[in-house]
Every structure is written in structure tokens, then in C-alpha cells.
Enzyme design. Structure first.
Site, PDB file in Angstrom:
ATOM      1  N   THR A  62      -2.311   0.052   9.065  1.00  0.00           N
ATOM      2  CA  THR A  62      -3.565  -0.606   9.429  1.00  0.00           C
ATOM      3  C   THR A  62      -4.430   0.310  10.286  1.00  0.00           C
ATOM      4  O   THR A  62      -5.645   0.429  10.065  1.00  0.00           O
ATOM      5  CB  THR A  62      -3.274  -1.906  10.209  1.00  0.00           C
ATOM      6  OG1 THR A  62      -2.516  -2.792   9.384  1.00  0.00           O
ATOM      7  CG2 THR A  62      -4.570  -2.597  10.622  1.00  0.00           C
TER       8      THR A  62
ATOM      9  N   TRP B  36      -5.674   3.197   8.098  1.00  0.00           N
ATOM     10  CA  TRP B  36      -6.712   2.728   7.170  1.00  0.00           C
ATOM     11  C   TRP B  36      -8.076   2.761   7.829  1.00  0.00           C
ATOM     12  O   TRP B  36      -9.088   3.079   7.185  1.00  0.00           O
ATOM     13  CB  TRP B  36      -6.386   1.298   6.705  1.00  0.00           C
ATOM     14  CG  TRP B  36      -7.405   0.723   5.769  1.00  0.00           C
ATOM     15  CD1 TRP B  36      -7.421   0.815   4.400  1.00  0.00           C
ATOM     16  CD2 TRP B  36      -8.573  -0.043   6.110  1.00  0.00           C
ATOM     17  NE1 TRP B  36      -8.512   0.164   3.878  1.00  0.00           N
ATOM     18  CE2 TRP B  36      -9.238  -0.375   4.918  1.00  0.00           C
ATOM     19  CE3 TRP B  36      -9.117  -0.477   7.318  1.00  0.00           C
ATOM     20  CZ2 TRP B  36     -10.416  -1.115   4.893  1.00  0.00           C
ATOM     21  CZ3 TRP B  36     -10.291  -1.209   7.306  1.00  0.00           C
ATOM     22  CH2 TRP B  36     -10.924  -1.526   6.101  1.00  0.00           C
ATOM     23  N   HIS B  37      -8.142   2.448   9.109  1.00  0.00           N
ATOM     24  CA  HIS B  37      -9.426   2.360   9.784  1.00  0.00           C
ATOM     25  C   HIS B  37     -10.068   3.723  10.012  1.00  0.00           C
ATOM     26  O   HIS B  37     -11.300   3.796  10.135  1.00  0.00           O
ATOM     27  CB  HIS B  37      -9.278   1.629  11.116  1.00  0.00           C
ATOM     28  CG  HIS B  37      -9.276   0.146  10.973  1.00  0.00           C
ATOM     29  ND1 HIS B  37      -8.142  -0.571  10.678  1.00  0.00           N
ATOM     30  CD2 HIS B  37     -10.274  -0.765  11.078  1.00  0.00           C
ATOM     31  CE1 HIS B  37      -8.442  -1.853  10.601  1.00  0.00           C
ATOM     32  NE2 HIS B  37      -9.726  -2.004  10.836  1.00  0.00           N
ATOM     33  N   GLY B  38      -9.304   4.772  10.084  1.00  0.00           N
ATOM     34  CA  GLY B  38      -9.938   6.060  10.289  1.00  0.00           C
ATOM     35  C   GLY B  38      -8.954   7.195  10.391  1.00  0.00           C
ATOM     36  O   GLY B  38      -7.782   7.010  10.740  1.00  0.00           O
TER      37      GLY B  38
ATOM     38  N   PHE C  42     -15.465   3.043   7.156  1.00  0.00           N
ATOM     39  CA  PHE C  42     -14.103   2.845   6.693  1.00  0.00           C
ATOM     40  C   PHE C  42     -14.029   2.581   5.200  1.00  0.00           C
ATOM     41  O   PHE C  42     -12.978   2.633   4.637  1.00  0.00           O
ATOM     42  CB  PHE C  42     -13.443   1.698   7.469  1.00  0.00           C
ATOM     43  CG  PHE C  42     -13.612   1.829   8.957  1.00  0.00           C
ATOM     44  CD1 PHE C  42     -13.417   3.045   9.575  1.00  0.00           C
ATOM     45  CD2 PHE C  42     -13.992   0.747   9.717  1.00  0.00           C
ATOM     46  CE1 PHE C  42     -13.572   3.188  10.935  1.00  0.00           C
ATOM     47  CE2 PHE C  42     -14.149   0.875  11.089  1.00  0.00           C
ATOM     48  CZ  PHE C  42     -13.944   2.096  11.688  1.00  0.00           C
TER      49      PHE C  42
END
Length: 470
Positions: free
Chosen positions: A316, A319-321, A470
Site C-alpha cells: 500500500t 503503491w502511493h509513491g 499516483f
């Protein structure tokens, strides 16, 4: 950049909406929306629209091949190839330089970075393509036999850039059979205006305040400003992202689609587990269905369950950066999720304290999320808890922060973080005069908010969406 807000609001959206009402037949409407969606993306990403088309072709081909497979091993090979191709594209464009810079730092190397630009929204449309292939692997009846249908699902412009992540089987029937009527359209417009207002009237103002703090020098930053900046960013990211989700849901209703909710007032949560049931619901659900459960979920013992949760929150964060800040932010939440499982359950007192501790954990996590580097995050944390040396420079920053407009916006943001709108909607469902007045008032308020948004757009060039990255 995608369309500017003014071009989108006053040209693109009205033209597409009117054409969708004029063009007869669902097939014609779908082709219109597909063309509009690709144009919407190509306006700011003319090269990367080819990447999206490649993603569509790969996933459509994989779905058709899965239907043709007669043996499980063949289906596994096709699904694995599609997953590798999807994740490979995402990794090349999003994580190549992160991987190279991490190698350089770890081993004192000087490998040149590629400088590859991040395609807007790539994480969202990649995850939608992945979920489609995995679902077809699990249930071949979900296969799309018409590439236009799958292309529209992956590229649909209301939720293309920043979600919510839509699962194919949730909208497949709507693509073929959907209805529009004045009531749905009016409700969609009202929901869109609410989202636009969240973004322009609250997120932008609190965002400017947060930027003042997170870009301040050590000599300007003290505990007062650091806490204000952290709170402002916490408000900014919620109203920025939930505002976009509201706009996407509203636009979907205008065109006959019913997207699932993506936020349910997360700041009223009494635990981190509850927070993730309310925050970015579509992403939490995606990781639950396509990572946590396939890893074994809670079916393989306590230790394996907690390990699976740690893996999910690592993913998670990543995934965001492409930054260690994001990875640590994900693991920060994962640690507290695991602790909540291990600690004994409490009564009413613990639940009341849970609201406070959850807000504090989320707020401190967002400092990691917002800071450009781990060093700047460390400075913020240090000043939040030890920055009690007040100087003329820190006083000047505080005066810039505590203007009447800024204070009113923060107060409004805190108030709108509470579930007041569901209460109003509930009261407006009746048949009495009070319910009618609430319904009429809600549309009048929407009209007023829209005018405020138009004036805001005319006087401001500061309109970044956080989740566009994102």
C-alpha cells in the site's frame, strides 16, 4: 497536466454530456465516452495514451486467451504473463529511478537515473486491468468479448486520473444497460459540486498552509507551526482526495454509472483498522481481494495472518509513491493494525481514547507522507515535540498561517470531516415540509457553492490534485 479546471468545467464536460444525451443507443454512447476519455487523457499525456491503449490490448487479449484455455496450467501461465506485463509497465514508469537511486545510496554507486516521467493515474488504471484479468481467471463468465467495453471500463474519464478503483464486474452490466433521468442527473451534479467545493474551497487553502510549513527552514519552524502544518495537511489530503472521489461519483451518475463510495468519514474512526475501512475504500478492498486473501488471509494461523497484513501495507505504501517515505507510511499503519490485533479489546473508555490515538497516529503518518525526504520528516517530528524555542522568524510564519480566512477554512474542514451530510440526507427523505425545505435548500446551497468555485477558479492558479501523482 490534464485539462485545466476551466476547460474541463466549461467546455469538455458540457459538450460530452450534451452529446451523450443526443446520441441514440448504448453502443453509440459508449463509443462517445471512450473517445472522450482517451482525448481527456491524451490532452495532457499525448504519448502515454499509447501506454493506456497497450494496457487495454494486453488485458483484453489475456481475458480472451483465458476463456480459450482448456487446462489449468495454461490459464495460470496466461494470467501470470498478464500480471507480469501489467506490473512491469507500472514498475518501469514508476519505480525505475527509485530502484536506481536506492542502489546508488546503498552501495555508493553513480548509476545515472532515467528521468522517466510518471504517467498520470497509471497506478489506478493498472490496478483496474489487473483486477479484470484476475477475475476472468477466477470466473471466465466475466470475460469482455467487446474491446470497446473493456477499454471504456479502464479509461472512463470521471475516475481515470485518481480513482476510485472500479472493479469490472461492478460496472460491466452498467456499460451495457444504464439509465439516466433528471433525478439521477441532478443528484450527480450536486455530488460533483460538493466534491469541487471540497477541493477548491478547503483543500487548496489548507494545502497552501501546509506548504508554508513543510517548506519552512529550521529557524522558522517551531512546535506551533509544525502542528498546524500537520493538521492542515491532514485536512488537505482528505478533502483533496475525497473531493475528487465525490466528483467522480457525481460525474458517473450524470452518465448513468453508479460507482461505489470511496470515503466514509475516516477521521471519526476509533482504530486504525476502522480508519482503513473508511479511507480509500476501493484501494483497501483491492488489496484485500487480490493480495491479502490470495496470500492466505487469516486462514493460516496468527503469525501468517499478521505477516500477510504487513505485506499488504508495505505494498500500500509503495503503491502511493516511489519513495521510502511512502513505504514507511504504509508500514507505520501496518504496525498499528498488527498491534490492535495483539492487544486485548477494551471497553467504552478505550474506544473513546481510541478516537484520539487514531487521529494522532494518522496525523503523524501523514507527516511522513507529505515530507519530501526522510530528513524533512525528521525535522517536522523534532519540531512538533521539541520545538519550543520561539523566535521572530517563527512568529512571522505563525502570523502568515493564522489569517482569518485560514482559521475559518480549518474550522470548516474540521466540521465537514464529521458525518453531517448523511444526517441531512436522512432528514430530507421524508414527505413533510421540513424534508422538502432541506431538499430545496441543498440544491440552492449547491448553486451557491458552484458560484464560489467559479470565482475561486477565476482568481487562483493553485489547483493541484495530490492523487494525480499516483
Amino acid at each position: 497536466m490534464v485539462f485545466s479546471s476551466a476547460v474541463f468545467l466549461f467546455i469538455f464536460l458540457p459538450v460530452v454530456f450534451l452529446l451523450s444525451r443526443v446520441i441514440p443507443g448504448i453502443r453509440g454512447k459508449n463509443i462517445l465516452l471512450l473517445i472522450a476519455s482517451l482525448l481527456f487523457y491524451a490532452f495532457g499525456e499525448p504519448v502515454y495514451v499509447l501506454l493506456m491503449i497497450a494496457s487495454i490490448v494486453i488485458n483484453f487479449t489475456a481475458g480472451r486467451l483465458l476463456v480459450l484455455c482448456r487446462k489449468k496450467a495454461q490459464a495460470q501461465l496466461v494470467a501470470a504473463a498478464a500480471v507480469v506485463l501489467n506490473l512491469g509497465m507500472l514498475s518501469v514508469f514508476k519505480y525505475t529511478d527509485f530502484f536506481l537511486s536506492s542502489l546508488n545510496q546503498a552501495f555508493s554507486l553513480e548509476i545515472p537515473l532515467t528521468g522517466i516521467a510518471l504517467p498520470v493515474g497509471i497506478s489506478f488504471f493498472t490496478f483496474q486491468g489487473l483486477s479484470y484479468v484476475i477475475d476472468v481467471y477466477r470466473d471466465r463468465s466475466l470475460c469482455a468479448y467487446n474491446i470497446v467495453k473493456l477499454a471504456l471500463y479502464i479509461s472512463l474519464f470521471p475516475q481515470l486520473i485518481a480513482g476510485p478503483i472500479v472493479i469490472y464486474h461492478d460496472v460491466a452490466d452498467q456499460i451495457d444497460h444504464r439509465q439516466t433521468n433528471p433525478a439521477l442527473t441532478a443528484d450527480g451534479i450536486r455530488r460533483f459540486v460538493i466534491g469541487l467545493s471540497k477541493k477548491l474551497l478547503i483543500a487548496n487553502t489548507t494545502g497552501r498552509m501546509a506548504d508554508l510549513v513543510f517548506t519552512a527552514s529550521a529557524s522558522q519552524l517551531d512546535a506551533r507551526a509544525a502542528w498546524i502544518g500537520a493538521v492542515c495537511y491532514m485536512l488537505q489530503i482528505y478533502f483533496d482526495f475525497s473531493g475528487y472521489s465525490d466528483m467522480a461519483i457525481g460525474l458517473g451518475r450524470m452518465f448513468g454509472f453508479q460507482f461505489l463510495e470511496n470515503f466514509q468519514y475516516p477521521y471519526i474512526s476509533s482504530s486504525i483498522k476502522e480508519f482503513w475501512r473508511r479511507w480509500h475504500i476501493s484501494l483497501s478492498s483491492w488489496f484485500r481481494d487480490y493480495v491479502y486473501i490470495p496470500l492466505g488471509g487469516n486462514r493460516k494461523g496468527k503469525v501468517r495472518t499478521e505477516l500477510n497484513k504487513a505485506v499488504v501495507f508495505f505494498c500500500t505504501g509503495l503503491w502511493h509513491g516511489a519513495s521510502w517515505n511512502f513505504v514507511l507510511w504504509g508500514l507505520w499503519h501496518g504496525v498499528f493494525i498488527i498491534l490492535e490485533d495483539l492487544l486485548p479489546k477494551g471497553g467504552k473508555v478505550r474506544k473513546a481514547l481510541g478516537h484520539v490515538t487514531t487521529l494522532l497516529i494518522v496525523l503523524l503518518g501523514f507527516v511522513l507522507f507529505r515530507a519530501d525526504t526522510l530528513e524533512s520528516a525528521g525535522l517536522m517530528f523534532s519540531q512538533m515535540f521539541t520545538g519550543f524555542a520561539f523566535t521572530l522568524q517563527s512568529d512571522a510564519l505563525l502570523r502568515d498561517l493564522l489569517t482569518p480566512l485560514n482559521l475559518a477554512t480549518v474550522a470548516l474542514g474540521a466540521l465537514c470531516s464529521l458525518p453531517l451530510l448523511p444526517w441531512v440526507r436522512y432528514k430530507a427523505q421524508g414527505d413533510g415540509k421540513g424534508a422538502l425545505a432541506l431538499r430545496v435548500g441543498s440544491y440552492a446551497l449547491s448553486a451557491g457553492l458552484y458560484l464560489l468555485c467559479v470565482m475561486n477558479l477565476a482568481g487562483s492558479a493553485f489547483n493541484p490534485f495530490i492523487y494525480f501523482r499516483f
